[in-house]
Design an enzyme around this catalytic site. Sequence first.
Site, PDB file in Angstrom:
ATOM      1  N   ASN A 106      55.433  23.994  47.487  1.00 25.03           N
ATOM      2  CA  ASN A 106      54.452  24.508  46.537  1.00 25.03           C
ATOM      3  C   ASN A 106      53.808  25.737  47.128  1.00 25.03           C
ATOM      4  O   ASN A 106      53.700  25.878  48.358  1.00 25.03           O
ATOM      5  CB  ASN A 106      53.366  23.459  46.256  1.00 25.03           C
ATOM      6  CG  ASN A 106      52.328  23.952  45.254  1.00 25.03           C
ATOM      7  OD1 ASN A 106      52.667  24.524  44.234  1.00 25.03           O
ATOM      8  ND2 ASN A 106      51.057  23.745  45.575  1.00 25.03           N
ATOM      9  N   HIS A 108      50.205  27.802  47.026  1.00 28.75           N
ATOM     10  CA  HIS A 108      48.802  27.628  46.631  1.00 28.75           C
ATOM     11  C   HIS A 108      48.062  28.921  46.979  1.00 28.75           C
ATOM     12  O   HIS A 108      48.204  29.423  48.106  1.00 28.75           O
ATOM     13  CB  HIS A 108      48.200  26.432  47.380  1.00 28.75           C
ATOM     14  CG  HIS A 108      46.762  26.191  47.070  1.00 28.75           C
ATOM     15  ND1 HIS A 108      46.350  25.601  45.888  1.00 28.75           N
ATOM     16  CD2 HIS A 108      45.634  26.467  47.766  1.00 28.75           C
ATOM     17  CE1 HIS A 108      45.023  25.533  45.878  1.00 28.75           C
ATOM     18  NE2 HIS A 108      44.572  26.050  47.007  1.00 28.75           N
ATOM     19  N   GLU A 173      52.139  36.520  47.387  1.00 26.24           N
ATOM     20  CA  GLU A 173      52.888  35.308  47.032  1.00 26.24           C
ATOM     21  C   GLU A 173      54.356  35.645  46.776  1.00 26.24           C
ATOM     22  O   GLU A 173      55.264  34.919  47.196  1.00 26.24           O
ATOM     23  CB  GLU A 173      52.293  34.661  45.781  1.00 26.24           C
ATOM     24  CG  GLU A 173      50.914  34.069  45.984  1.00 26.24           C
ATOM     25  CD  GLU A 173      50.380  33.415  44.721  1.00 26.24           C
ATOM     26  OE1 GLU A 173      51.155  32.810  43.964  1.00 26.24           O
ATOM     27  OE2 GLU A 173      49.162  33.517  44.499  1.00 26.24           O
TER      28      GLU A 173
HETATM   29  C1  GRF Z   1      48.873  32.171  40.027  1.00 27.18           C
HETATM   30  O1  GRF Z   1      47.478  31.938  40.001  1.00 27.18           O
HETATM   31  C2  GRF Z   1      49.366  31.962  41.425  1.00 27.18           C
HETATM   32  O2  GRF Z   1      48.360  32.326  42.371  1.00 27.18           O
HETATM   33  C3  GRF Z   1      49.612  30.488  41.489  1.00 27.18           C
HETATM   34  O3  GRF Z   1      50.024  30.108  40.181  1.00 27.18           O
HETATM   35  C4  GRF Z   1      49.514  31.065  39.221  1.00 27.18           C
HETATM   36  C5  GRF Z   1      50.582  31.576  38.282  1.00 27.18           C
HETATM   37  O4  GRF Z   1      51.654  32.005  39.027  1.00 27.18           O
HETATM   38  N1  GRF Z   1      50.616  30.182  42.467  1.00 27.18           N
HETATM   39  P1  GRF Z   1      53.042  32.443  38.286  1.00 27.18           P
HETATM   40  O5  GRF Z   1      52.858  33.890  37.870  1.00 27.18           O
HETATM   41  O6  GRF Z   1      53.218  31.541  37.064  1.00 27.18           O
HETATM   42  O7  GRF Z   1      54.091  32.268  39.324  1.00 27.18           O
END
Ligand code: GRF
Length: 195
Positions: A106, A108, A173
Amino acid sequence: KRVAILISGGGSNMVALAESMVGDHPARPVLVLSNDPQAGGLKKAAAMGIPTAAVDHRPFGKDRAAFEAELLKPLLAAEPDIVCLAGFMRVLTPDFVARFEGRMLNIHPSLLPKYPGLHTHRRAIDAGDAEAGCTVHEVTSVLDSGPILGQARVPVRPGDTAEMLAARVLEQEHKLYPAVLRRYAAGDRTPVYLP
Ligand code: GRF
């Protein structure tokens, strides 16, 4: 290695992961699965030629076990070696997690163990933290607390809003998760730290 990616929304992390699994990468995406049939990431995955599925969690109300029993059907059918939660916003029961223990990741949006749960960027700003970031960890039955496989740090800047910080973290990320998955799929659990 066969990778299934679970999403709830736009799936920008899913796109980054899928785009990284090319060439001599030891993994390939075999399914993108969402708890929301309207999740924007499902269209992105289909456009990338990745099989998709969705199980709407809402008809199941508070019956997590019944929802997860449905979610498991397409997930097990894809025969994943690794499951990546990427912007997946449903808490999974220990029974579900146990099926994938040691092969579920996961991401976070905080420097765990700080700020498990929601509103991580708001909390970092309110605490006056100089740094924030994101963490990739193995999923265990305790929310947001499995072994850390990678972290990326960003500065918190004066005047940052939660949205500004979220955007700065999200950019990291998209670098961190693919870097961790590449190692993890090769059987290497050495943590990745960015920068
Ligand atoms: C974002 O807030 C990210 O920080 C968290 O999930 C949310 C959506 O991410 N990991 P994504 O664009 O759907 O991958």
